[in-house]
Design a protein around this motif. Structure first.
Motif, PDB file in Angstrom:
ATOM      1  N   TYR A   4      29.006  39.138  35.791  1.00 46.82           N
ATOM      2  CA  TYR A   4      29.648  38.189  36.710  1.00 46.82           C
ATOM      3  C   TYR A   4      29.901  36.846  36.030  1.00 46.82           C
ATOM      4  O   TYR A   4      30.976  36.253  36.159  1.00 46.82           O
ATOM      5  CB  TYR A   4      28.789  37.981  37.954  1.00 46.82           C
ATOM      6  N   ARG A   7      32.809  37.124  33.665  1.00 50.13           N
ATOM      7  CA  ARG A   7      34.112  37.158  34.337  1.00 50.13           C
ATOM      8  C   ARG A   7      34.501  35.782  34.873  1.00 50.13           C
ATOM      9  O   ARG A   7      35.666  35.381  34.796  1.00 50.13           O
ATOM     10  CB  ARG A   7      34.105  38.192  35.467  1.00 50.13           C
ATOM     11  N   ILE A   8      33.533  35.046  35.415  1.00 52.74           N
ATOM     12  CA  ILE A   8      33.845  33.699  35.904  1.00 52.74           C
ATOM     13  C   ILE A   8      34.259  32.809  34.742  1.00 52.74           C
ATOM     14  O   ILE A   8      35.163  31.965  34.868  1.00 52.74           O
ATOM     15  CB  ILE A   8      32.631  33.112  36.666  1.00 52.74           C
ATOM     16  N   TRP A  11      37.745  33.652  33.859  1.00 52.59           N
ATOM     17  CA  TRP A  11      38.634  33.092  34.879  1.00 52.59           C
ATOM     18  C   TRP A  11      38.944  31.618  34.584  1.00 52.59           C
ATOM     19  O   TRP A  11      39.837  31.045  35.167  1.00 52.59           O
ATOM     20  CB  TRP A  11      37.987  33.219  36.250  1.00 52.59           C
ATOM     21  N   SER A  42      28.821  37.214  43.259  1.00 50.12           N
ATOM     22  CA  SER A  42      29.897  38.061  43.794  1.00 50.12           C
ATOM     23  C   SER A  42      30.708  37.298  44.842  1.00 50.12           C
ATOM     24  O   SER A  42      31.920  37.476  44.953  1.00 50.12           O
ATOM     25  CB  SER A  42      29.332  39.350  44.390  1.00 50.12           C
ATOM     26  N   GLU A  45      33.003  34.906  42.825  1.00 53.70           N
ATOM     27  CA  GLU A  45      34.114  35.650  42.232  1.00 53.70           C
ATOM     28  C   GLU A  45      35.126  36.051  43.299  1.00 53.70           C
ATOM     29  O   GLU A  45      36.342  35.898  43.107  1.00 53.70           O
ATOM     30  CB  GLU A  45      33.593  36.897  41.508  1.00 53.70           C
ATOM     31  N   SER A  46      34.633  36.544  44.422  1.00 55.87           N
ATOM     32  CA  SER A  46      35.531  36.944  45.502  1.00 55.87           C
ATOM     33  C   SER A  46      36.318  35.751  46.033  1.00 55.87           C
ATOM     34  O   SER A  46      37.526  35.846  46.283  1.00 55.87           O
ATOM     35  CB  SER A  46      34.729  37.577  46.643  1.00 55.87           C
ATOM     36  N   GLN A 116      43.866  35.614  34.285  1.00 60.29           N
ATOM     37  CA  GLN A 116      43.368  35.894  35.630  1.00 60.29           C
ATOM     38  C   GLN A 116      44.050  37.126  36.220  1.00 60.29           C
ATOM     39  O   GLN A 116      43.391  37.980  36.826  1.00 60.29           O
ATOM     40  CB  GLN A 116      43.603  34.675  36.517  1.00 60.29           C
ATOM     41  N   ARG A 123      39.596  44.730  36.974  1.00 62.63           N
ATOM     42  CA  ARG A 123      38.553  45.018  37.953  1.00 62.63           C
ATOM     43  C   ARG A 123      38.989  46.136  38.900  1.00 62.63           C
ATOM     44  O   ARG A 123      38.181  46.982  39.301  1.00 62.63           O
ATOM     45  CB  ARG A 123      38.228  43.755  38.757  1.00 62.63           C
ATOM     46  N   TRP A 241      35.517  42.840  46.370  1.00 62.54           N
ATOM     47  CA  TRP A 241      35.307  41.415  46.599  1.00 62.54           C
ATOM     48  C   TRP A 241      34.972  41.175  48.061  1.00 62.54           C
ATOM     49  O   TRP A 241      35.821  41.318  48.943  1.00 62.54           O
ATOM     50  CB  TRP A 241      36.560  40.644  46.195  1.00 62.54           C
TER      51      TRP A 241
END
Length: 625
Positions: A4, A7-8, A11, A42, A45-46, A116, A123, A241
């Motif tokens: 996570y 991924r952030i 982003w 999560s 991210e969502s 992004q 994903r 998400w």
């Protein structure tokens, strides 16, 4: 947890750092377990991804995450409080229904940054939990439009099936082509190109990505199939998400047409756009946009149907009646023919509209793992695509312009894309950042183009002056077949590389680039170089060679290389060469001829092709001891 956080980071969500640091600190002190921390990540991210897919503005993210640690409600756990705060109505965390609608209707291809968009598709692919997952770190994947951006007749015929009354296949294409349901990831982008669906099916069926196999399993690709895939991807996205909490002072919203109003407000005089382009931008249909525009809107008269005609029943609404729409458009600079059709070159596409509204990266390009390749590899890729997508005279003309630019103080940067690369004309300045007038694109399933980056220039001195950009536009418009509208002085218009085939137009472009260089450097224009009738400091030989050869010889002469013999035949077989330096046993040739090249090499010559010649290496050989 690490996935996570990675991924952030991918982003590029630095705005989340205050909240992330708070969560990590809570975990360190034992106030939050690792499992709870993962749940909190999560939510973050969502929150980011759902907002991006639904076109939520990003300006207030910094404030949201700066203030969030101090807004956690009493009586809740840290993670539940995090979800509660982010679910507030003014945070715009999209609900499941909003997410599903956006996936079906919003132009995802123009939203957020390239990294992004790729991460969202990655994903979604991972959500299928294929037993042999793709190595996304090393895979050279780019974003592919299944329904191509430039559809042929077969595609338009397929789009005519099942469309709504009043819509045309072109309207449907504009509405759906950039939506998530029509996009996927592939390493075969250059092969897929604009081919009919049957050809794409074969390539996608052999993909390691589950998304692509599912596309290949359909018999056709049209409105129904894109809608079905959008619905399937929405199901996956809703699982991936988590949604905001319902009932946290959320209110039911009607469709927000503010983006439509903003787009109309920035339409420059001398341009027009279509109902379909606006529909694609706002995630609606051309019919719905037309119905909405029965209300008063600024610049509504600059919106035409896809063919460039005034829509039947158009009226000026509650405002003053300005008379015949076509005459108003003509007075603003739009060219309208005797059949009432506006010039296609003055139409603003959905990409142009997104650029005007700042929805796209000004200097961004589609990234890929090719960014890690060497400059020589990127250069070779550009010239390979240039030769494959364009006739030899066009490829040679482009090579001549590039050599000319290098000879006159500029340098070249080659794009990193594997789908369609580019070559950017760069110019260093002592006291300012580098500047560039444009970029050559060799083509992707069609002819290449030269893109003029007025949008980039508009924020860089001295071209913040609109009149200076306009002077550059007028010089470019001297080329035959080039007609860049004045209304595109804040955009990135382009014209076909075919415009460079004629030696006169080739010279006009070079003259325009010299003018640009001198303005960018703050000095008066000097016309030295290839743009004149001579080849640099060598006189009397330019009429014997093509513009591509002339450009390369100019660059060499200005680096102090001695004059070659031009247009001679060598060896027992009288091989024709463009130029030869006998003392160095170096020859310059044009076109492909394996027998010629091998014959010359057997006679002891080093053979350089014009389109592939490395200027620095060639100059070093010819100047070196």
């Amino acid at each position: 947890m690490r996935r996570y956080l990675r991924r952030i980071d991918q982003w590029q969500a630095a705005t989340t750092h205050p909240t992330l640091m708070m969560l990590l600190d809570k975990r360190e002190t034992g106030a939050v377990t690792t499992a709870d921390l993962v749940r909190g990540l999560s939510y973050i991210e969502s929150f980011l991804i759902r907002r991006m897919i639904c076109q939520r503005p990003t300006q207030n993210l910094n404030r949201i995450f700066q203030e969030l640690p101090g807004q956690l409600p009493d009586g809740m756990s840290v993670i539940d409080g995090l979800q509660h705060v982010l679910s507030a109505p003014r945070r715009y965390w999209a609900t499941d229904a909003e997410l599903r609608d956006a996936i079906a209707t919003k132009p995802f291809y123009w939203q957020g940054k390239w990294e992004q968009r790729r991460l969202v598709l990655q994903r979604l692919e991972e959500s299928y939990e294929h037993p042999e997952p793709v190595d996304f770190v090393n895979a050279k994947l780019t974003i592919e439009h299944v329904l191509p951006q430039q559809p042929g007749p077969e595609w338009l015929t397929a789009l005519a099936v099942g469309i709504a009354d009043g819509e045309t296949p072109q309207d449907v294409h504009e509405r759906l082509v950039h939506t998530l349901g029509n996009l996927t990831l592939t390493a075969e982008n250059s092969k897929l190109s604009n081919h009919p669906f049957e050809r794409k099916q074969d390539l996608l069926a052999g993909s390691h990505l589950e998304m692509n196999r599912r596309i290949a399993a359909t018999s056709t690709w049209g409105v129904a199939e894109i809608a079905a895939r959008a619905d399937e991807l929405a199901d996956q996205a809703i699982k991936l998400w988590p949604a905001p909490i319902t009932g946290v002072d959320r209110v039911e919203k009607t469709r927000d047409w503010s983006l439509l109003r903003q787009a109309l407000a920035v339409l420059p005089p001398g341009t027009w756009t279509s109902y379909g382009d606006l529909a694609a931008l706002v995630g609606s249909s051309a019919i719905a946009v037309g119905q909405q525009m029965t209300r008063p809107f600024t610049n509504a008269h600059r919106v035409l149907d896809h063919a460039g005609r005034v829509a039947e029943g158009f009226n000026w609404g509650d405002g003053p009646d300005r008379g015949d729409v076509l005459e108003v458009l003509r007075s603003e600079g739009v060219t309208v023919n005797d059949r009432g059709i506006a010039a296609a070159g003055q139409r603003l596409s959905v990409r142009d509209l997104a650029d005007l509204l700042g929805m796209t990266d000004v200097d961004g390009t589609e990234g890929s793992k090719a960014a890690t390749t060497s400059e020589a590899d990127r250069r070779d890729r550009f010239f390979a695509q240039l030769a494959a997508q364009n006739p030899p005279p066009v490829a040679e003309a482009v090579a001549g312009v590039l050599a000319f630019w290098e000879a006159n103080g500029g340098y070249l940067e080659y794009g990193t894309g594997t789908r369609s690369t580019s070559c950017i004309l760069m110019l260093d300045r002592d006291s300012d950042d580098p500047i560039w007038p444009g970029a050559f694109y060799p083509g992707n399933g069609g002819p290449g183009k030269l893109e003029i980056v007025f949008q980039h220039l508009a924020v860089r001195d001295p071209f913040t002056d609109t009149e200076l950009r306009n002077q550059f536009r007028l010089r470019l418009n001297e080329l035959s077949g080039v007609d860049i509208p004045e209304g595109k002085l804040a955009l990135r218009p382009s014209f076909s590389l075919k415009a460079l085939k004629d030696p006169i137009d080739h010279k006009r472009l070079c003259d325009a680039l010299l003018w640009f260089r001198d303005r960018a450097l703050g000095r008066l224009s000097d016309q030295a170089g290839m743009a004149g009738g001579e080849v640099g400091v060598w006189s009397g030989s330019s009429e014997l060679v093509s513009q591509a050869v002339r450009g390369l010889l100019t660059a060499l002469s200005q680096r102090g290389v001695s004059q070659p013999e031009i247009g001679v035949e060598l060896g027992v077989h009288n091989w024709p060469v463009e130029a030869v330096w006998p003392d160095h046993k170096v020859v310059l040739v044009e076109g492909e001829d394996v027998d010629r090249d091998e014959g010359l090499q057997a006679d002891g010559y080093q053979v350089f092709g014009v389109s592939g010649a490395a200027l620095d290496r060639l100059a070093a050989i010819l100047i070196g001891d």
